[in-house]
Design a protein around this motif. Structure first.
Motif, PDB file in Angstrom:
ATOM      1  N   UNK A 180       0.823  -1.207   0.000  1.00  0.00           N
ATOM      2  CA  UNK A 180       0.000   0.000   0.000  1.00  0.00           C
ATOM      3  C   UNK A 180       0.858   1.258   0.000  1.00  0.00           C
ATOM      4  N   UNK A 181       1.974   1.207   0.737  1.00  0.00           N
ATOM      5  CA  UNK A 181       2.823   2.392   0.781  1.00  0.00           C
ATOM      6  C   UNK A 181       3.774   2.462  -0.412  1.00  0.00           C
ATOM      7  N   UNK A 182       4.337   1.326  -0.843  1.00  0.00           N
ATOM      8  CA  UNK A 182       5.310   1.362  -1.933  1.00  0.00           C
ATOM      9  C   UNK A 182       4.662   1.417  -3.310  1.00  0.00           C
ATOM     10  N   UNK A 183       3.651   0.581  -3.522  1.00  0.00           N
ATOM     11  CA  UNK A 183       2.986   0.585  -4.825  1.00  0.00           C
ATOM     12  C   UNK A 183       2.127   1.830  -5.009  1.00  0.00           C
ATOM     13  N   UNK A 184       1.641   2.374  -3.904  1.00  0.00           N
ATOM     14  CA  UNK A 184       0.811   3.567  -4.007  1.00  0.00           C
ATOM     15  C   UNK A 184       1.580   4.868  -3.890  1.00  0.00           C
ATOM     16  N   UNK A 185       2.904   4.759  -3.948  1.00  0.00           N
ATOM     17  CA  UNK A 185       3.766   5.925  -3.742  1.00  0.00           C
ATOM     18  C   UNK A 185       3.441   7.067  -4.701  1.00  0.00           C
ATOM     19  N   UNK A 186       3.336   6.751  -5.983  1.00  0.00           N
ATOM     20  CA  UNK A 186       3.132   7.802  -6.981  1.00  0.00           C
ATOM     21  C   UNK A 186       1.744   8.424  -6.875  1.00  0.00           C
ATOM     22  N   UNK A 187       0.740   7.620  -6.565  1.00  0.00           N
ATOM     23  CA  UNK A 187      -0.606   8.184  -6.440  1.00  0.00           C
ATOM     24  C   UNK A 187      -0.695   9.095  -5.219  1.00  0.00           C
ATOM     25  N   UNK A 188       0.006   8.728  -4.137  1.00  0.00           N
ATOM     26  CA  UNK A 188       0.035   9.601  -2.962  1.00  0.00           C
ATOM     27  C   UNK A 188       0.727  10.909  -3.305  1.00  0.00           C
ATOM     28  N   UNK A 189       1.800  10.818  -4.093  1.00  0.00           N
ATOM     29  CA  UNK A 189       2.509  12.025  -4.509  1.00  0.00           C
ATOM     30  C   UNK A 189       1.624  12.928  -5.359  1.00  0.00           C
ATOM     31  N   UNK A 190       0.800  12.318  -6.188  1.00  0.00           N
ATOM     32  CA  UNK A 190      -0.126  13.103  -7.015  1.00  0.00           C
ATOM     33  C   UNK A 190      -1.122  13.855  -6.150  1.00  0.00           C
ATOM     34  N   UNK A 191      -1.572  13.211  -5.089  1.00  0.00           N
ATOM     35  CA  UNK A 191      -2.497  13.866  -4.166  1.00  0.00           C
ATOM     36  C   UNK A 191      -1.829  15.090  -3.542  1.00  0.00           C
TER      37      UNK A 191
END
Length: 227
Positions: A101-112
């Motif tokens: 959740x933290x590593x694979x979702x890294x880029x989407x969190x950055x977009x937020x």
């Protein structure tokens, strides 16, 4: 063709809601810029409001105070992470679900984050939080609340009663501890970058199993016996 109700896209926010969102984002961006450039304690609500050309009263429509504004980006990323955990495939073990959740979702969190402030500014806000006692205390308090939320998500995934089975809270406590150590170590690194914290997070999470279950003295005994 008629779109089924459960797959229809969410309605687009109205003009009023979009305007309110822009105002809130502008206040948040101004607050973070001021906190980073001149310090949390030396920044006033009046200065934040003036930077966006609105009244102090408008600021308080969106934030209870400076502390809430200072931690708003953190709250945003935590909420995104919780949803990422919920979305992980059900076959993944709890620790793997948290890791992915933290590593694979890294880029989407950055977009937020990027939708509100530059990521570099967000990263620098970490240092402000760590160096400001009142913010650090609030950060740790919110972290404890987030751990409880995530524990309940994990328990739900596994079909467990979080109050009867300690494993969800234990798993989340371990994961959160690793993330906290990673944050502190990263703040000491010379490479103050997004790539740097991503690499450090991945490396530290990979050490969870060996650190908890491995025999740390094996390598030393082996090298000693060869001497």
């Amino acid at each position: 063709m008629r779109v089924p109700m459960d797959t229809a896209p969410p309605p687009r926010p109205g003009l009023r809601e979009r305007k309110k969102r822009r105002t809130r984002d502008a206040l948040l961006r101004a607050a973070v810029e001021l906190f980073v450039s001149q310090g949390y304690e030396h920044t006033t609500v009046d200065e934040i409001a003036a930077a966006v050309d609105v009244s102090q009263r408008t600021f308080f429509r969106y934030f209870a105070g400076k502390e809430e504004a200072a931690l708003a980006l953190e709250e945003l990323t935590v909420a995104h992470f919780v949803e990422a955990v919920r979305a992980r495939p059900p076959h993944e073990a709890p620790m793997e679900a948290l890791r992915q959740a933290v590593l694979s979702g890294w880029h989407s969190i950055n977009e937020v984050v990027e939708s509100v402030v530059p990521v570099e500014l967000y990263l620098r806000m970490y240092r402000v939080i760590e160096s400001t006692p009142v913010l650090l205390a609030a950060h740790l308090r919110r972290a404890a609340e987030s751990e409880e939320t995530i524990s309940r998500v994990i328990a739900e995934r596994e079909g467990l009663d979080v109050d009867a089975d300690p494993r969800p809270r234990l798993a989340v406590a371990v994961f959160s501890g690793v993330m906290r150590v990673t944050e502190r170590q990263w703040l000491l690194e010379e490479e103050f970058s997004l790539a740097g914290i991503h690499a450090l997070t991945s490396r530290y999470l990979d050490q969870v199993g060996p650190a908890l279950l491995g025999n740390w003295r094996t390598a030393r005994r082996t090298s000693g016996s060869e001497a």
